[in-house]
Design a protein around this motif. Structure first.
Motif, PDB file in Angstrom:
ATOM      1  N   VAL A 182       0.516  -1.258   0.408  1.00 30.03           N
ATOM      2  CA  VAL A 182      -0.057  -0.201  -0.588  1.00 30.03           C
ATOM      3  C   VAL A 182       0.768   1.065  -0.113  1.00 30.03           C
ATOM      4  CG1 VAL A 182      -1.758   1.411   1.257  1.00 30.03           C
ATOM      5  CG2 VAL A 182      -2.183  -0.649   1.082  1.00 30.03           C
ATOM      6  N   ARG A 183       0.764   2.308  -1.274  1.00 31.32           N
ATOM      7  CA  ARG A 183       1.830   3.316  -1.262  1.00 31.32           C
ATOM      8  C   ARG A 183       1.129   4.950  -0.394  1.00 31.32           C
ATOM      9  NH1 ARG A 183       2.429   3.913  -7.310  1.00 31.32           N
ATOM     10  NH2 ARG A 183       0.197   3.543  -7.162  1.00 31.32           N
ATOM     11  N   HIS A 184       1.899   5.283   0.345  1.00 30.88           N
ATOM     12  CA  HIS A 184       1.435   6.512   0.644  1.00 30.88           C
ATOM     13  C   HIS A 184       2.397   7.971   0.602  1.00 30.88           C
ATOM     14  CE1 HIS A 184      -2.045   5.488   3.274  1.00 30.88           C
ATOM     15  NE2 HIS A 184      -1.668   3.680   3.505  1.00 30.88           N
ATOM     16  N   VAL A 185       1.767   8.459   0.765  1.00 33.03           N
ATOM     17  CA  VAL A 185       2.245  10.028   0.302  1.00 33.03           C
ATOM     18  C   VAL A 185       2.504  10.713   1.318  1.00 33.03           C
ATOM     19  CG1 VAL A 185       0.981  10.293  -1.679  1.00 33.03           C
ATOM     20  CG2 VAL A 185       0.479  11.402   0.290  1.00 33.03           C
ATOM     21  N   HIS A 186       3.512  11.755   0.852  1.00 32.53           N
ATOM     22  CA  HIS A 186       4.207  12.337   2.241  1.00 32.53           C
ATOM     23  C   HIS A 186       2.969  13.321   3.434  1.00 32.53           C
ATOM     24  CE1 HIS A 186       8.124  12.260   2.054  1.00 32.53           C
ATOM     25  NE2 HIS A 186       8.490  12.214   0.819  1.00 32.53           N
ATOM     26  N   GLY A 187       2.053  13.658   2.297  1.00 32.38           N
ATOM     27  CA  GLY A 187       1.184  14.751   3.773  1.00 32.38           C
ATOM     28  C   GLY A 187      -0.133  13.461   4.244  1.00 32.38           C
ATOM     29  N   ALA A 308      -9.502   4.343  32.963  1.00 27.48           N
ATOM     30  CA  ALA A 308      -9.344   5.172  31.530  1.00 27.48           C
ATOM     31  C   ALA A 308     -10.289   4.909  30.790  1.00 27.48           C
ATOM     32  CB  ALA A 308      -7.574   5.050  31.203  1.00 27.48           C
ATOM     33  N   PRO A 309     -10.811   5.477  29.514  1.00 30.77           N
ATOM     34  CA  PRO A 309     -11.166   5.057  28.915  1.00 30.77           C
ATOM     35  C   PRO A 309     -11.000   4.402  27.663  1.00 30.77           C
ATOM     36  CG  PRO A 309     -11.608   7.101  28.797  1.00 30.77           C
ATOM     37  CD  PRO A 309     -11.017   6.470  30.052  1.00 30.77           C
ATOM     38  N   ILE A 310     -11.666   3.156  26.698  1.00 29.04           N
ATOM     39  CA  ILE A 310     -10.950   3.273  25.927  1.00 29.04           C
ATOM     40  C   ILE A 310     -11.863   3.574  24.428  1.00 29.04           C
ATOM     41  CG2 ILE A 310     -10.371   1.174  24.280  1.00 29.04           C
ATOM     42  CD1 ILE A 310     -10.365  -0.238  26.861  1.00 29.04           C
ATOM     43  N   VAL A 311     -10.935   4.837  23.878  1.00 28.42           N
ATOM     44  CA  VAL A 311     -11.912   5.078  21.940  1.00 28.42           C
ATOM     45  C   VAL A 311     -11.485   4.247  21.449  1.00 28.42           C
ATOM     46  CG1 VAL A 311     -11.499   6.917  20.418  1.00 28.42           C
ATOM     47  CG2 VAL A 311     -11.717   7.581  22.674  1.00 28.42           C
ATOM     48  N   ASP A 312     -12.780   3.007  21.270  1.00 28.39           N
ATOM     49  CA  ASP A 312     -12.501   2.095  19.579  1.00 28.39           C
ATOM     50  C   ASP A 312     -12.785   3.023  18.125  1.00 28.39           C
ATOM     51  OD1 ASP A 312     -12.387  -0.069  19.076  1.00 28.39           O
ATOM     52  OD2 ASP A 312     -14.774  -1.030  18.761  1.00 28.39           O
ATOM     53  N   GLY A 313     -12.252   2.587  16.827  1.00 25.61           N
ATOM     54  CA  GLY A 313     -12.322   3.249  16.122  1.00 25.61           C
ATOM     55  C   GLY A 313     -11.989   1.768  14.877  1.00 25.61           C
ATOM     56  N   VAL A 314     -12.300   2.398  14.065  1.00 24.01           N
ATOM     57  CA  VAL A 314     -11.814   1.510  12.989  1.00 24.01           C
ATOM     58  C   VAL A 314     -10.961   2.828  11.507  1.00 24.01           C
ATOM     59  CG1 VAL A 314     -13.845   1.849  11.162  1.00 24.01           C
ATOM     60  CG2 VAL A 314     -12.455  -0.096  10.789  1.00 24.01           C
ATOM     61  N   GLY A 315     -10.326   1.983  11.437  1.00 21.81           N
ATOM     62  CA  GLY A 315      -8.932   2.338  10.460  1.00 21.81           C
ATOM     63  C   GLY A 315      -8.332   1.633   9.294  1.00 21.81           C
ATOM     64  N   SER A 316      -7.862   1.334   8.292  1.00 29.22           N
ATOM     65  CA  SER A 316      -7.454   0.611   7.012  1.00 29.22           C
ATOM     66  C   SER A 316      -5.880   0.582   7.363  1.00 29.22           C
ATOM     67  CB  SER A 316      -8.107   0.376   6.492  1.00 29.22           C
ATOM     68  OG  SER A 316      -8.154   1.673   5.476  1.00 29.22           O
ATOM     69  N   THR A 317      -4.959  -0.038   6.724  1.00 21.69           N
ATOM     70  CA  THR A 317      -4.342  -0.074   6.145  1.00 21.69           C
ATOM     71  C   THR A 317      -4.253   1.239   4.888  1.00 21.69           C
ATOM     72  OG1 THR A 317      -3.319  -2.010   6.498  1.00 21.69           O
ATOM     73  CG2 THR A 317      -1.786  -0.861   5.092  1.00 21.69           C
ATOM     74  N   GLU A 318      -5.203   0.890   4.229  1.00 23.18           N
ATOM     75  CA  GLU A 318      -5.771   1.472   2.684  1.00 23.18           C
ATOM     76  C   GLU A 318      -6.092   3.413   3.034  1.00 23.18           C
ATOM     77  OE1 GLU A 318      -5.836  -2.396   2.040  1.00 23.18           O
ATOM     78  OE2 GLU A 318      -6.360  -1.541   3.350  1.00 23.18           O
ATOM     79  N   MET A 319      -6.073   3.331   4.500  1.00 23.10           N
ATOM     80  CA  MET A 319      -6.549   5.351   5.087  1.00 23.10           C
ATOM     81  C   MET A 319      -5.193   5.198   6.383  1.00 23.10           C
ATOM     82  SD  MET A 319      -9.260   5.997   3.398  1.00 23.10           S
ATOM     83  CE  MET A 319      -9.241   7.464   3.820  1.00 23.10           C
ATOM     84  N   LEU A 320      -4.119   4.708   5.937  1.00 29.91           N
ATOM     85  CA  LEU A 320      -2.891   5.079   7.099  1.00 29.91           C
ATOM     86  C   LEU A 320      -3.694   5.188   8.743  1.00 29.91           C
ATOM     87  CD1 LEU A 320      -0.187   5.612   7.184  1.00 29.91           C
ATOM     88  CD2 LEU A 320      -0.798   7.732   7.152  1.00 29.91           C
ATOM     89  N   SER A 370      -5.950   8.591   2.354  1.00 32.00           N
ATOM     90  CA  SER A 370      -6.060   7.557   1.675  1.00 32.00           C
ATOM     91  C   SER A 370      -5.220   7.384   0.851  1.00 32.00           C
ATOM     92  CB  SER A 370      -7.547   7.330   0.692  1.00 32.00           C
ATOM     93  OG  SER A 370      -7.484   8.552  -0.496  1.00 32.00           O
ATOM     94  N   ALA A 371      -4.581   6.273   0.838  1.00 29.04           N
ATOM     95  CA  ALA A 371      -3.830   5.418  -0.508  1.00 29.04           C
ATOM     96  C   ALA A 371      -3.639   5.759  -2.142  1.00 29.04           C
ATOM     97  CB  ALA A 371      -3.180   4.003   0.329  1.00 29.04           C
ATOM     98  N   GLU A 372      -2.073   5.909  -2.243  1.00 29.95           N
ATOM     99  CA  GLU A 372      -2.223   5.770  -4.001  1.00 29.95           C
ATOM    100  C   GLU A 372      -3.153   4.891  -4.698  1.00 29.95           C
ATOM    101  OE1 GLU A 372      -0.013   8.389  -6.513  1.00 29.95           O
ATOM    102  OE2 GLU A 372      -1.897   9.607  -5.115  1.00 29.95           O
ATOM    103  N   GLY A 373      -3.067   3.549  -3.425  1.00 32.59           N
ATOM    104  CA  GLY A 373      -3.090   2.510  -4.655  1.00 32.59           C
ATOM    105  C   GLY A 373      -1.784   1.544  -3.614  1.00 32.59           C
ATOM    106  N   TYR A 374      -2.215   0.022  -5.033  1.00 32.27           N
ATOM    107  CA  TYR A 374      -1.500  -0.995  -4.385  1.00 32.27           C
ATOM    108  C   TYR A 374      -0.672  -1.441  -5.532  1.00 32.27           C
ATOM    109  CZ  TYR A 374      -5.221  -2.680  -1.429  1.00 32.27           C
ATOM    110  OH  TYR A 374      -6.931  -2.688  -0.315  1.00 32.27           O
ATOM    111  N   GLN A 382      -8.174  -0.419  -8.702  1.00 29.24           N
ATOM    112  CA  GLN A 382      -9.196  -0.105  -9.546  1.00 29.24           C
ATOM    113  C   GLN A 382     -10.708  -0.742  -7.987  1.00 29.24           C
ATOM    114  OE1 GLN A 382      -8.711  -2.034 -13.005  1.00 29.24           O
ATOM    115  NE2 GLN A 382      -8.023   0.229 -14.120  1.00 29.24           N
ATOM    116  N   SER A 383     -10.467  -1.562  -8.051  1.00 26.10           N
ATOM    117  CA  SER A 383     -12.042  -2.009  -7.258  1.00 26.10           C
ATOM    118  C   SER A 383     -12.145  -1.441  -5.382  1.00 26.10           C
ATOM    119  CB  SER A 383     -11.916  -3.330  -7.213  1.00 26.10           C
ATOM    120  OG  SER A 383     -10.880  -4.514  -6.257  1.00 26.10           O
ATOM    121  N   THR A 384     -10.890  -1.626  -5.581  1.00 25.21           N
ATOM    122  CA  THR A 384     -10.573  -0.726  -3.977  1.00 25.21           C
ATOM    123  C   THR A 384     -10.491   0.375  -3.783  1.00 25.21           C
ATOM    124  OG1 THR A 384      -9.548  -2.348  -3.201  1.00 25.21           O
ATOM    125  CG2 THR A 384      -9.358  -0.468  -1.683  1.00 25.21           C
ATOM    126  N   PHE A 385     -10.469   1.256  -4.916  1.00 28.73           N
ATOM    127  CA  PHE A 385      -9.937   3.680  -4.619  1.00 28.73           C
ATOM    128  C   PHE A 385     -10.741   3.525  -5.987  1.00 28.73           C
ATOM    129  CE2 PHE A 385      -5.703   0.785  -3.111  1.00 28.73           C
ATOM    130  CZ  PHE A 385      -5.537   1.386  -1.906  1.00 28.73           C
TER     131      PHE A 385
END
Length: 511
Positions: A182-187, A308-320, A370-374, A382-385
């Motif tokens: 998964v390719r990510h940019v500086h920003g 201490a509370p737990i902040v539960d969330g969802v993320g992904s490698t594709e969204m960093l 969001s990532a640049e793609g795979y 194409q099917s993910t992004f």
């Protein structure tokens, strides 16, 4: 033109603003070394110079099979300073998977922690892309030590880069099969720090962060590197396996204020805490959880014991990092909360039409990270992004209050008697049983080839005589007759990725 290289914002800026003598990273095991922001800038500059001296050009890949230790941030930020592409890899993979990834990425430099060398060694035989292998610690013949590699190198300034330029790759955790680059940019690094880090965690300069989730994958990279470095905070790093006792020792001895874990670890720590009677003295003000949805009961029991509370969330490698989350002061355990500021989410059916409130749909997200793609996976890209939207592969339901409730992966969901069943809902019911520590549910065909739930459970200590029929009746009463597991198998452990995600495809293969 402003230099938008991520190393300028996260590293050079901290030194320019007077935090050069402040600890950036503290090792909680091994040599227990400390690395200040100033030392990190100098050493990262030397690493950049060593890459240049070894002929590494811009955008060449630097593969990292490196434990959570001082050298990790040096190699990561030093590679960015040089314009090279660091590729942190899971430190728990097999030689065959490393071989496939090293060929796929075409990395020219490989950096390995000495403790991992015996596993990695077979993976590099015959690799025609690698020019140099750098070993942190005792090095075998044919490799260079970390110290030899950087000795006498010029200390380089950070090279110019735009926010949209490729910065680093991460390989997906492989919860559904072969890892993808998964390719990510500086920003993207600053984007996650400005959204989840600032607007949800409210991370501060006086915080100390400990992430049991390792830095080689997206969740740990944000927790332990980009979020604390965005405000000049301090990170405690731990190279060993995060057992409940080991993590508790870190929380007790180093007094972090923010702790980042995964559901399986929180569940094990809750069980250990209840066995001891109480939590130890600590300084936690907030915890985060991701990787898989946090069961409601685990969140409630953790907060009851640890405060201490737990902040539960969802993320992904594709969204960093995390894009859908609960937040301090607005936590409803058993839900993934609402969209993180800066992100939009929606639920769609199989025709990409919006689904109404209360119905299950696939979660799509759009936002600044969001990532640049795979890499080398054009069809999958194409099917993910799809335009601004990224398909997560997660099934969710939206409540009347606007919160999102996890139902499972798209390939994990199944119908029983024509009604969608969420494996996660059945798993939560199973975990509510006082004798069950962990559970995973998959679809299985009965003698008539009709699909029904099958459960795999890990029992708490001393519960070996638990009746399977008792488990089935317990689930029937909690969530309904058609959802209870027709088969219950007691196992010693569940197959998981290094990020704590249950690999249900392995359980399905065993059905």
């Amino acid at each position: 033109m402003t230099n938008e290289n991520a190393a300028v914002y996260f590293l050079d800026r901290n030194v320019d603003e007077g935090r050069g003598d402040k600890p950036a990273f503290i090792e909680a095991d091994g040599a227990q070394r400390t690395l200040t922001y100033g030392d990190l800038q100098t050493q990262a500059g030397c690493w950049a110079g060593a890459l240049e001296r070894h002929g590494v050009r811009r955008e060449e890949r630097v593969a990292m099979i490196v434990r959570d230790q001082i050298e990790f941030p040096v190699v990561f930020w030093g590679s960015l300073k040089a314009g090279a592409i660091p590729v942190p890899l899971n430190t728990l993979l097999s030689a065959s998977v490393y071989e496939a990834i090293l060929h796929d990425s075409r990395a020219s430099i490989l950096v390995v922690s000495a403790q991992l060398w015996e596993t990695v060694k077979p993976a590099i035989d015959g690799n025609r892309y690698l020019r140099t292998v750098v070993v942190i610690g005792d090095h075998p013949e044919g490799t260079e030590t970390y110290e030899q590699f950087i000795d006498g190198a010029d200390c380089l300034d950070t090279c110019d880069a735009s926010a949209d330029e490729l910065a680093f790759w991460l390989y997906s955790s492989g919860s559904t099969g072969t890892p993808k680059g998964v390719r990510h940019v500086h920003g993207s690094l600053q984007a996650t720090a400005d959204t989840f880090g600032r607007d949800v965690l409210g991370i501060r300069e006086d915080d100390t962060v400990f992430s049991a989730a390792k830095m080689f994958f997206a969740y740990g990279l944000g927790n332990a590197m980009s979020f604390p470095m965005s405000v000049g905070a301090t990170t405690v790093i731990f190279a060993g396996r995060p057992t409940p006792d080991g993590v508790q020792d870190v929380l007790t001895n180093y007094k972090p204020t923010i702790f980042c874990g995964v559901p399986t670890l929180f569940a094990a720590m809750v069980a250990a805490t209840e066995a001891k009677g109480s939590a130890p003295e600590h300084a936690l003000r907030l915890c985060t959880s991701a990787g898989e949805a946090l069961p409601r009961e685990i969140g409630e029991r953790w907060e009851r014991h640890w405060t201490a509370p737990i902040v539960d969330g969802v993320g992904s490698t594709e969204m960093l990092h995390i894009f859908l989350s609960n937040r301090p002061g607005d936590i409803v355990y058993g839900t993934s909360g609402t969209a993180v500021p800066g992100y939009e989410v929606k639920l769609v059916d199989e025709h990409d039409e919006d689904v109404p409130e209360g119905e299950v749909g696939e979660l799509l997200v759009r936002g600044p990270s969001s990532a640049e793609g795979y890499w080398n996976r054009r069809h999958k890209s194409q099917s993910t992004f799809q335009g601004h939207w990224t398909r997560t592969g997660d099934k969710y339901e939206r409540t009347p209050e606007g919160r999102y409730v996890y139902c499972g992966r798209t390939d994990d969901m199944f119908k029983v008697s024509g009604i969608w069943v969420s494996p996660f809902e059945v798993e939560q019911a199973l975990i509510d049983h006082p004798a069950i520590l962990e559970a995973a549910v998959v679809a299985r065909g009965d003698e008539k080839d009709l699909i029904k739930p099958a459960a795999y459970v890990v029992l708490k200590e001393g519960q070996a005589n638990l009746s399977v029929d008792d488990i089935k009746e317990f689930v029937k009463e909690k969530i309904g007759m058609w959802k209870y597991p027709r088969w219950v198998e007691v196992v010693d452990e569940l197959p998981k990725t290094a990020t704590g995600k249950i690999q249900r495809f392995k359980l399905r293969e065993g059905c």
